[in-house]
Design a protein around this motif. Structure first.
Motif, mmCIF file in Angstrom:
data_model
loop_
_atom_site.group_PDB
_atom_site.id
_atom_site.type_symbol
_atom_site.label_atom_id
_atom_site.label_comp_id
_atom_site.label_asym_id
_atom_site.label_seq_id
_atom_site.Cartn_x
_atom_site.Cartn_y
_atom_site.Cartn_z
ATOM 1 N N THR A 222 0.841 -1.169 -0.259
ATOM 2 C CA THR A 222 -0.002 0.215 -0.096
ATOM 3 C C THR A 222 0.638 1.325 -0.002
ATOM 4 O O THR A 222 0.401 2.312 -0.225
ATOM 5 C CB THR A 222 -0.929 -0.035 1.405
ATOM 6 O OG1 THR A 222 -0.206 -0.009 2.541
ATOM 7 C CG2 THR A 222 -1.955 -1.159 1.338
ATOM 8 N N GLN A 223 2.252 1.151 0.240
ATOM 9 C CA GLN A 223 3.003 2.422 0.339
ATOM 10 C C GLN A 223 4.239 2.242 -0.409
ATOM 11 O O GLN A 223 4.701 1.047 -0.550
ATOM 12 C CB GLN A 223 3.427 2.645 1.802
ATOM 13 C CG GLN A 223 2.223 2.738 2.763
ATOM 14 C CD GLN A 223 1.781 4.009 2.555
ATOM 15 O OE1 GLN A 223 2.588 5.283 2.183
ATOM 16 N NE2 GLN A 223 0.598 4.216 3.070
ATOM 17 N N GLY A 224 4.627 2.967 -1.262
ATOM 18 C CA GLY A 224 5.688 2.966 -2.323
ATOM 19 C C GLY A 224 5.421 3.628 -3.808
ATOM 20 O O GLY A 224 4.417 4.476 -4.095
ATOM 21 N N VAL A 225 6.370 3.830 -4.449
ATOM 22 C CA VAL A 225 6.496 4.282 -5.783
ATOM 23 C C VAL A 225 6.741 3.409 -6.945
ATOM 24 O O VAL A 225 7.375 2.509 -6.887
ATOM 25 C CB VAL A 225 7.107 5.611 -5.801
ATOM 26 C CG1 VAL A 225 6.839 6.527 -4.512
ATOM 27 C CG2 VAL A 225 8.754 5.257 -5.742
ATOM 28 N N ALA A 226 6.263 3.778 -8.188
ATOM 29 C CA ALA A 226 6.829 2.980 -9.492
ATOM 30 C C ALA A 226 7.647 4.241 -9.841
ATOM 31 O O ALA A 226 7.274 5.427 -10.034
ATOM 32 C CB ALA A 226 5.869 2.733 -10.304
ATOM 33 N N TYR A 227 8.804 3.724 -10.485
ATOM 34 C CA TYR A 227 9.806 4.670 -11.111
ATOM 35 C C TYR A 227 10.324 4.179 -12.383
ATOM 36 O O TYR A 227 10.571 3.241 -12.682
ATOM 37 C CB TYR A 227 11.208 4.584 -10.072
ATOM 38 C CG TYR A 227 12.108 5.517 -10.176
ATOM 39 C CD1 TYR A 227 12.026 6.976 -10.228
ATOM 40 C CD2 TYR A 227 13.455 5.185 -11.025
ATOM 41 C CE1 TYR A 227 13.090 7.846 -10.292
ATOM 42 C CE2 TYR A 227 14.501 6.029 -11.130
ATOM 43 C CZ TYR A 227 14.463 7.304 -11.078
ATOM 44 O OH TYR A 227 15.444 8.209 -10.919
ATOM 45 N N PRO A 228 10.183 5.257 -13.056
ATOM 46 C CA PRO A 228 10.820 4.733 -14.551
ATOM 47 C C PRO A 228 12.034 4.194 -15.017
ATOM 48 O O PRO A 228 12.215 3.505 -15.885
ATOM 49 C CB PRO A 228 10.374 6.119 -15.491
ATOM 50 C CG PRO A 228 9.754 7.085 -14.494
ATOM 51 C CD PRO A 228 10.151 6.807 -13.168
ATOM 52 N N MET A 229 13.123 4.870 -14.502
ATOM 53 C CA MET A 229 14.300 4.643 -14.737
ATOM 54 C C MET A 229 15.000 3.572 -13.921
ATOM 55 O O MET A 229 16.017 3.731 -12.902
ATOM 56 C CB MET A 229 15.317 5.704 -14.837
ATOM 57 C CG MET A 229 14.822 6.769 -15.572
ATOM 58 S SD MET A 229 14.723 6.571 -17.525
ATOM 59 C CE MET A 229 16.569 6.449 -17.817
ATOM 60 N N LEU A 230 14.850 2.162 -14.153
ATOM 61 C CA LEU A 230 15.267 1.028 -13.565
ATOM 62 C C LEU A 230 16.030 -0.014 -14.529
ATOM 63 O O LEU A 230 15.492 0.035 -15.734
ATOM 64 C CB LEU A 230 14.000 0.377 -13.002
ATOM 65 C CG LEU A 230 13.354 1.088 -11.625
ATOM 66 C CD1 LEU A 230 12.299 0.018 -11.069
ATOM 67 C CD2 LEU A 230 14.293 1.259 -10.559
ATOM 68 N N GLU A 231 16.958 -0.550 -14.181
ATOM 69 C CA GLU A 231 17.547 -1.524 -14.974
ATOM 70 C C GLU A 231 16.707 -2.657 -15.835
ATOM 71 O O GLU A 231 15.900 -3.073 -14.705
ATOM 72 C CB GLU A 231 18.842 -2.099 -14.325
ATOM 73 C CG GLU A 231 19.923 -0.829 -14.149
ATOM 74 C CD GLU A 231 20.514 -0.519 -15.272
ATOM 75 O OE1 GLU A 231 20.370 -1.207 -16.522
ATOM 76 O OE2 GLU A 231 21.494 0.509 -15.199
ATOM 77 N N ARG A 232 16.599 -2.923 -16.603
ATOM 78 C CA ARG A 232 15.674 -3.872 -17.491
ATOM 79 C C ARG A 232 16.055 -5.309 -16.588
ATOM 80 O O ARG A 232 14.987 -6.099 -16.315
ATOM 81 C CB ARG A 232 15.774 -3.785 -18.658
ATOM 82 C CG ARG A 232 15.327 -2.574 -19.514
ATOM 83 C CD ARG A 232 15.480 -2.569 -20.830
ATOM 84 N NE ARG A 232 14.879 -1.311 -21.454
ATOM 85 C CZ ARG A 232 14.851 -1.132 -22.737
ATOM 86 N NH1 ARG A 232 15.106 -1.940 -23.768
ATOM 87 N NH2 ARG A 232 14.495 0.053 -23.175
ATOM 88 N N GLU A 233 17.416 -5.578 -16.382
ATOM 89 C CA GLU A 233 17.847 -6.900 -15.900
ATOM 90 C C GLU A 233 17.219 -7.046 -14.475
ATOM 91 O O GLU A 233 17.091 -8.059 -14.138
ATOM 92 C CB GLU A 233 19.287 -6.827 -15.876
ATOM 93 C CG GLU A 233 19.669 -7.046 -17.422
ATOM 94 C CD GLU A 233 19.866 -6.015 -18.079
ATOM 95 O OE1 GLU A 233 19.878 -4.854 -17.523
ATOM 96 O OE2 GLU A 233 20.150 -5.763 -19.391
ATOM 97 N N ASP A 234 17.047 -5.745 -13.784
ATOM 98 C CA ASP A 234 16.695 -5.812 -12.303
ATOM 99 C C ASP A 234 15.335 -6.025 -12.138
ATOM 100 O O ASP A 234 14.981 -6.693 -11.065
ATOM 101 C CB ASP A 234 17.068 -4.216 -11.671
ATOM 102 C CG ASP A 234 16.928 -4.230 -10.121
ATOM 103 O OD1 ASP A 234 17.114 -5.038 -9.614
ATOM 104 O OD2 ASP A 234 16.544 -3.230 -9.740
ATOM 105 N N THR A 235 14.526 -5.739 -13.146
ATOM 106 C CA THR A 235 12.917 -5.533 -13.107
ATOM 107 C C THR A 235 12.353 -6.677 -13.874
ATOM 108 O O THR A 235 11.257 -7.053 -13.532
ATOM 109 C CB THR A 235 12.612 -4.339 -13.145
ATOM 110 O OG1 THR A 235 12.754 -3.977 -14.508
ATOM 111 C CG2 THR A 235 12.966 -3.272 -12.354
ATOM 112 N N GLY A 236 12.987 -7.287 -14.929
ATOM 113 C CA GLY A 236 12.412 -8.097 -16.026
ATOM 114 C C GLY A 236 11.508 -7.244 -16.871
ATOM 115 O O GLY A 236 10.575 -7.845 -17.386
ATOM 116 N N CYS A 237 11.655 -6.052 -16.740
ATOM 117 C CA CYS A 237 10.641 -5.151 -17.803
ATOM 118 C C CYS A 237 11.376 -4.511 -18.746
ATOM 119 O O CYS A 237 12.298 -3.481 -18.610
ATOM 120 C CB CYS A 237 10.156 -4.073 -16.832
ATOM 121 S SG CYS A 237 9.002 -3.152 -17.514
ATOM 122 N N ASP A 238 11.154 -5.121 -19.979
ATOM 123 C CA ASP A 238 11.911 -4.464 -21.259
ATOM 124 C C ASP A 238 11.574 -3.207 -21.599
ATOM 125 O O ASP A 238 12.139 -2.548 -22.370
ATOM 126 C CB ASP A 238 11.459 -5.485 -22.330
ATOM 127 C CG ASP A 238 12.280 -6.749 -22.175
ATOM 128 O OD1 ASP A 238 13.069 -6.976 -21.339
ATOM 129 O OD2 ASP A 238 11.830 -7.900 -22.709
#
Length: 323
Positions: A222-238
């Motif tokens: 319930t607490q936190g943020v989504a952030y655009p500039m993350l390493e793709r390998e770190d998040t699994g998000c291409d």
């Protein structure tokens, strides 16, 4: 948002990094110009009267809050708190240690994504790609609200971005308010940043927005943020690593200090997800002045309200720095 497992892994990584570098892993103390966040209570409404609201939180706790005489509520429009239906999903801005409700949002939802398809003649159904974490979702634009939506979103066409706030009713999302003016470019043509973060700045200014609470509540976040500039390998998000705000790369689990520049409320919040769609909006927030272009964080609904945000307005001017 991301699930609880990546969040715990990010917290462990942050503590290990602090130990190696000899840093204090706890959030930095607030500066004199920063103020405490609001208390926020959220859950399913069990019962309500003109003076008392009772709800059950996600962890099964029953909470009773006195309704302030000046309290207001929203459920598709302004309503009296006592008129809210049992079973509604509510987010409450509270005072006095979370015991007095002064602002209630019920069954509010927000859907942000890339338009895949639009169907219908009077009531429109917009199919959206909401990113690899939220997948495909749809939202109905009722005819009575289509005028205000189309004014701010003139290109209801595949490939363009869409962002609306509305009501979640019996499993269907209905758009009531445009959350922003639709960017004139396609989602794949995000303008490059005019300035790049150099590492010496005390913080970065831009727009903070919120995400639908259900995106995180199902995973217990319930607490936190989504952030655009993350390493793709770190998040699994291409789809990560896109932003017109010149943000630095950070790791999942990093702490960000987010300050609402409109009223000074600030908090240190963990990065719990990749904001791959957040970075594709190169818009401005017009609350208490005009923000620089670019969305820099997307907060959970609870975090957004805690920092003084109004869920029906959709954004506030923010400044972020490492927590």
């Amino acid at each position: 948002m991301e699930g609880a497992m990546p969040n715990r892994a990010g917290e462990r990584r942050r503590k290990l990094t602090a130990a190696v570098l000899g840093r204090d892993p706890r959030p930095a103390p607030r500066s004199p110009e920063e103020t405490e966040p609001f208390d926020v209570v959220s859950g399913d409404l069990l019962d309500v009267s003109p003076h008392l609201i009772i709800l059950e939180t996600a962890d099964g706790e029953q909470r009773r809050l006195v309704i302030a005489p000046w309290a207001t509520a929203w459920r598709g429009g302004t309503v009296a708190p006592a008129d809210l239906p049992a079973g509604a999903r509510v987010v409450i801005r509270a005072l006095r240690g979370g015991t007095v409700a002064e602002r209630v949002w019920a069954d509010i939802t927000r859907i942000t994504g890339v338009i895949r398809q639009v169907s219908g003649r009077r009531d429109l159904t917009v199919e959206l790609d909401c990113g690899p974490h939220r997948r495909e979702r749809s939202i109905v634009v009722p005819y009575r609200y289509s005028g205000r939506i189309r004014v701010r979103h003139p290109k209801l066409e595949p490939g363009f971005l869409f962002d609306a706030i509305g009501l979640l009713d019996q499993g269907t999302s209905f758009a009531h308010l445009p959350a922003t003016s639709q960017p004139p470019y396609r989602a794949t043509a995000v303008p490059p940043p005019t300035l790049t973060y150099g590492g010496s700045e005390a913080g970065i200014s831009g727009t903070a927005v919120w995400a639908d609470l259900t995106d995180c509540a199902e995973e217990g976040i319930t607490q936190g943020v989504a952030y655009p500039m993350l390493e793709r390998e770190d998040t699994g998000c291409d789809d990560s690593g896109v932003s017109c705000a010149g943000l630095p790369y950070l790791a999942l689990g990093s702490l960000l200090r987010v300050r609402n520049v409109c009223d000074g409320r600030a908090d240190a919040l963990p990065i719990v997800a990749c904001g791959c769609l957040t970075g594709r909006f190169c818009d401005r927030c017009l609350e208490c002045g005009t923000s620089p272009r670019g969305r820099i964080v997307e907060l959970t609904a609870s975090s957004y309200v805690a920092l003084g945000g109004d869920l029906t307005k959709g954004c506030f001017n923010a400044r972020v720095g490492l927590g």
